[in-house]
Scaffold this motif. Structure first.
Motif, PDB file in Angstrom:
ATOM      1  N   TYR A   1      30.175  51.620  48.064  1.00 50.49           N
ATOM      2  CA  TYR A   1      30.475  50.201  47.877  1.00 50.49           C
ATOM      3  C   TYR A   1      31.975  49.968  47.892  1.00 50.49           C
ATOM      4  O   TYR A   1      32.768  50.852  47.617  1.00 50.49           O
ATOM      5  N   ASP A   2      32.328  48.746  48.251  1.00 53.27           N
ATOM      6  CA  ASP A   2      33.709  48.299  48.196  1.00 53.27           C
ATOM      7  C   ASP A   2      33.696  46.885  47.655  1.00 53.27           C
ATOM      8  O   ASP A   2      32.975  46.027  48.168  1.00 53.27           O
ATOM      9  N   LEU A   3      34.462  46.660  46.620  1.00 53.90           N
ATOM     10  CA  LEU A   3      34.495  45.373  45.934  1.00 53.90           C
ATOM     11  C   LEU A   3      35.923  44.859  45.940  1.00 53.90           C
ATOM     12  O   LEU A   3      36.846  45.586  45.565  1.00 53.90           O
ATOM     13  N   TYR A   4      36.100  43.632  46.373  1.00 54.54           N
ATOM     14  CA  TYR A   4      37.446  43.064  46.442  1.00 54.54           C
ATOM     15  C   TYR A   4      37.371  41.544  46.377  1.00 54.54           C
ATOM     16  O   TYR A   4      36.298  40.953  46.490  1.00 54.54           O
ATOM     17  N   SER A   5      38.525  40.941  46.191  1.00 54.05           N
ATOM     18  CA  SER A   5      38.627  39.484  46.154  1.00 54.05           C
ATOM     19  C   SER A   5      39.937  39.083  46.809  1.00 54.05           C
ATOM     20  O   SER A   5      40.952  39.766  46.664  1.00 54.05           O
ATOM     21  N   TYR A   6      39.898  37.990  47.531  1.00 64.66           N
ATOM     22  CA  TYR A   6      41.118  37.438  48.115  1.00 64.66           C
ATOM     23  C   TYR A   6      41.654  36.375  47.164  1.00 64.66           C
ATOM     24  O   TYR A   6      40.988  35.370  46.918  1.00 64.66           O
ATOM     25  N   LEU A   7      42.821  36.611  46.615  1.00 66.22           N
ATOM     26  CA  LEU A   7      43.380  35.670  45.652  1.00 66.22           C
ATOM     27  C   LEU A   7      43.765  34.344  46.289  1.00 66.22           C
ATOM     28  O   LEU A   7      43.941  33.350  45.590  1.00 66.22           O
ATOM     29  N   THR A   8      43.866  34.296  47.578  1.00 62.00           N
ATOM     30  CA  THR A   8      44.204  33.049  48.261  1.00 62.00           C
ATOM     31  C   THR A   8      43.020  32.094  48.335  1.00 62.00           C
ATOM     32  O   THR A   8      43.159  30.986  48.822  1.00 62.00           O
ATOM     33  N   GLU A   9      41.872  32.513  47.839  1.00 60.62           N
ATOM     34  CA  GLU A   9      40.672  31.686  47.908  1.00 60.62           C
ATOM     35  C   GLU A   9      40.468  30.819  46.667  1.00 60.62           C
ATOM     36  O   GLU A   9      39.362  30.390  46.386  1.00 60.62           O
ATOM     37  N   GLY A  10      41.534  30.561  45.899  1.00 59.42           N
ATOM     38  CA  GLY A  10      41.384  29.590  44.840  1.00 59.42           C
ATOM     39  C   GLY A  10      41.751  30.015  43.442  1.00 59.42           C
ATOM     40  O   GLY A  10      41.391  29.344  42.496  1.00 59.42           O
ATOM     41  N   ILE A  11      42.443  31.110  43.243  1.00 62.68           N
ATOM     42  CA  ILE A  11      42.880  31.497  41.906  1.00 62.68           C
ATOM     43  C   ILE A  11      44.238  30.839  41.655  1.00 62.68           C
ATOM     44  O   ILE A  11      45.208  31.138  42.337  1.00 62.68           O
ATOM     45  N   TYR A  12      44.296  29.969  40.688  1.00 56.08           N
ATOM     46  CA  TYR A  12      45.530  29.238  40.440  1.00 56.08           C
ATOM     47  C   TYR A  12      46.085  29.428  39.036  1.00 56.08           C
ATOM     48  O   TYR A  12      47.256  29.237  38.805  1.00 56.08           O
TER      49      TYR A  12
ATOM     50  N   ILE B   1      46.144  31.733  35.187  1.00 54.84           N
ATOM     51  CA  ILE B   1      45.959  33.071  34.631  1.00 54.84           C
ATOM     52  C   ILE B   1      44.556  33.242  34.033  1.00 54.84           C
ATOM     53  O   ILE B   1      43.969  34.309  34.108  1.00 54.84           O
ATOM     54  N   GLY B   2      43.989  32.183  33.471  1.00 52.56           N
ATOM     55  CA  GLY B   2      42.629  32.257  32.933  1.00 52.56           C
ATOM     56  C   GLY B   2      41.606  32.546  34.016  1.00 52.56           C
ATOM     57  O   GLY B   2      40.655  33.288  33.805  1.00 52.56           O
ATOM     58  N   ASP B   3      41.817  31.954  35.193  1.00 54.47           N
ATOM     59  CA  ASP B   3      40.922  32.214  36.324  1.00 54.47           C
ATOM     60  C   ASP B   3      41.010  33.663  36.760  1.00 54.47           C
ATOM     61  O   ASP B   3      40.015  34.289  37.086  1.00 54.47           O
ATOM     62  N   LEU B   4      42.211  34.200  36.766  1.00 54.91           N
ATOM     63  CA  LEU B   4      42.416  35.591  37.153  1.00 54.91           C
ATOM     64  C   LEU B   4      41.753  36.543  36.157  1.00 54.91           C
ATOM     65  O   LEU B   4      41.129  37.529  36.542  1.00 54.91           O
ATOM     66  N   HIS B   5      41.848  36.217  34.877  1.00 53.90           N
ATOM     67  CA  HIS B   5      41.200  37.027  33.841  1.00 53.90           C
ATOM     68  C   HIS B   5      39.684  37.020  34.033  1.00 53.90           C
ATOM     69  O   HIS B   5      39.026  38.068  33.969  1.00 53.90           O
ATOM     70  N   LEU B   6      39.123  35.861  34.295  1.00 52.40           N
ATOM     71  CA  LEU B   6      37.682  35.735  34.519  1.00 52.40           C
ATOM     72  C   LEU B   6      37.260  36.523  35.757  1.00 52.40           C
ATOM     73  O   LEU B   6      36.257  37.239  35.741  1.00 52.40           O
ATOM     74  N   LEU B   7      38.038  36.415  36.820  1.00 45.44           N
ATOM     75  CA  LEU B   7      37.740  37.154  38.045  1.00 45.44           C
ATOM     76  C   LEU B   7      37.764  38.660  37.801  1.00 45.44           C
ATOM     77  O   LEU B   7      36.872  39.386  38.240  1.00 45.44           O
ATOM     78  N   THR B   8      38.771  39.128  37.086  1.00 49.22           N
ATOM     79  CA  THR B   8      38.874  40.559  36.792  1.00 49.22           C
ATOM     80  C   THR B   8      37.658  41.042  36.016  1.00 49.22           C
ATOM     81  O   THR B   8      37.094  42.103  36.310  1.00 49.22           O
ATOM     82  N   ASN B   9      37.234  40.287  35.029  1.00 56.02           N
ATOM     83  CA  ASN B   9      36.052  40.671  34.252  1.00 56.02           C
ATOM     84  C   ASN B   9      34.799  40.714  35.124  1.00 56.02           C
ATOM     85  O   ASN B   9      33.970  41.613  34.990  1.00 56.02           O
ATOM     86  N   ARG B  10      34.660  39.753  36.029  1.00 51.43           N
ATOM     87  CA  ARG B  10      33.493  39.736  36.919  1.00 51.43           C
ATOM     88  C   ARG B  10      33.525  40.906  37.894  1.00 51.43           C
ATOM     89  O   ARG B  10      32.478  41.477  38.221  1.00 51.43           O
ATOM     90  N   LEU B  11      34.701  41.248  38.390  1.00 54.33           N
ATOM     91  CA  LEU B  11      34.826  42.408  39.273  1.00 54.33           C
ATOM     92  C   LEU B  11      34.436  43.688  38.540  1.00 54.33           C
ATOM     93  O   LEU B  11      33.709  44.535  39.080  1.00 54.33           O
ATOM     94  N   LEU B  12      34.912  43.836  37.307  1.00 52.23           N
ATOM     95  CA  LEU B  12      34.572  45.025  36.516  1.00 52.23           C
ATOM     96  C   LEU B  12      33.079  45.081  36.197  1.00 52.23           C
ATOM     97  O   LEU B  12      32.472  46.157  36.220  1.00 52.23           O
TER      98      LEU B  12
ATOM     99  N   GLN C   1      26.814  42.964  53.358  1.00 51.49           N
ATOM    100  CA  GLN C   1      27.957  42.283  52.784  1.00 51.49           C
ATOM    101  C   GLN C   1      27.450  41.135  51.929  1.00 51.49           C
ATOM    102  O   GLN C   1      26.627  40.334  52.376  1.00 51.49           O
ATOM    103  N   LEU C   2      27.930  41.098  50.689  1.00 55.73           N
ATOM    104  CA  LEU C   2      27.530  40.067  49.746  1.00 55.73           C
ATOM    105  C   LEU C   2      28.766  39.306  49.275  1.00 55.73           C
ATOM    106  O   LEU C   2      29.882  39.812  49.356  1.00 55.73           O
ATOM    107  N   ARG C   3      28.525  38.127  48.738  1.00 60.12           N
ATOM    108  CA  ARG C   3      29.637  37.323  48.243  1.00 60.12           C
ATOM    109  C   ARG C   3      29.182  36.514  47.027  1.00 60.12           C
ATOM    110  O   ARG C   3      28.041  36.053  46.960  1.00 60.12           O
ATOM    111  N   LYS C   4      30.102  36.372  46.094  1.00 57.69           N
ATOM    112  CA  LYS C   4      29.917  35.501  44.939  1.00 57.69           C
ATOM    113  C   LYS C   4      31.279  34.864  44.672  1.00 57.69           C
ATOM    114  O   LYS C   4      32.231  35.559  44.316  1.00 57.69           O
ATOM    115  N   HIS C   5      31.368  33.586  44.905  1.00 53.93           N
ATOM    116  CA  HIS C   5      32.638  32.852  44.776  1.00 53.93           C
ATOM    117  C   HIS C   5      33.706  33.522  45.645  1.00 53.93           C
ATOM    118  O   HIS C   5      33.531  33.601  46.849  1.00 53.93           O
TER     119      HIS C   5
END
Length: 115
Positions: free
Chosen positions: A56-67, A69-80, A38-42
């Protein structure tokens, strides 16, 4: 693919993930002798399972600090970006049921939900 080849493939995948600043949270073996890492980045969490293939399984908990829309866009790009790295190593993407439930609670063995 032989286990040794898959094992060395996993090590190369881990090297790439370390280059992307992923940190290992846990690394061990389950009762079926599968290696689970299990690995983690932010706020991103990545689970790798080594059997005769890499899953593999890749996911993010949005309750961990996405506030915003720009942050969400950045997170989506990093997940991809991470998903592309895993796919480049012929890793198989797990579905959510595989990640959340042990094998005795999946599919036809499930007694409560009928999944």
């Amino acid at each position: 693919m032989e286990y040794e080849n898959v094992g060395s493939l996993l090590e190369s995948l881990l090297d790439d993930l370390f280059g992307k600043k992923y940190k290992i949270v846990s690394d061990g073996y389950d009762e079926n002798k599968q290696r689970i890492i299990q690995l983690r980045k932010h706020t991103m969490h990545l689970t790798l399972i080594l059997t005769d293939i890499i899953s593999y399984d890749l996911y993010s908990y949005l309750t961990e600090g996405i506030y915003e829309i720009g942050d969400l866009h950045l997170l989506t790009n990093r997940l991809l970006e991470t998903k592309k790295i895993c796919v480049a190593y012929n890793a198989r993407e797990m579905n959510t049921t595989e990640r959340l439930y042990p094998s005795n609670r999946q599919g036809k063995d499930t007694q409560t939900s009928g999944l």
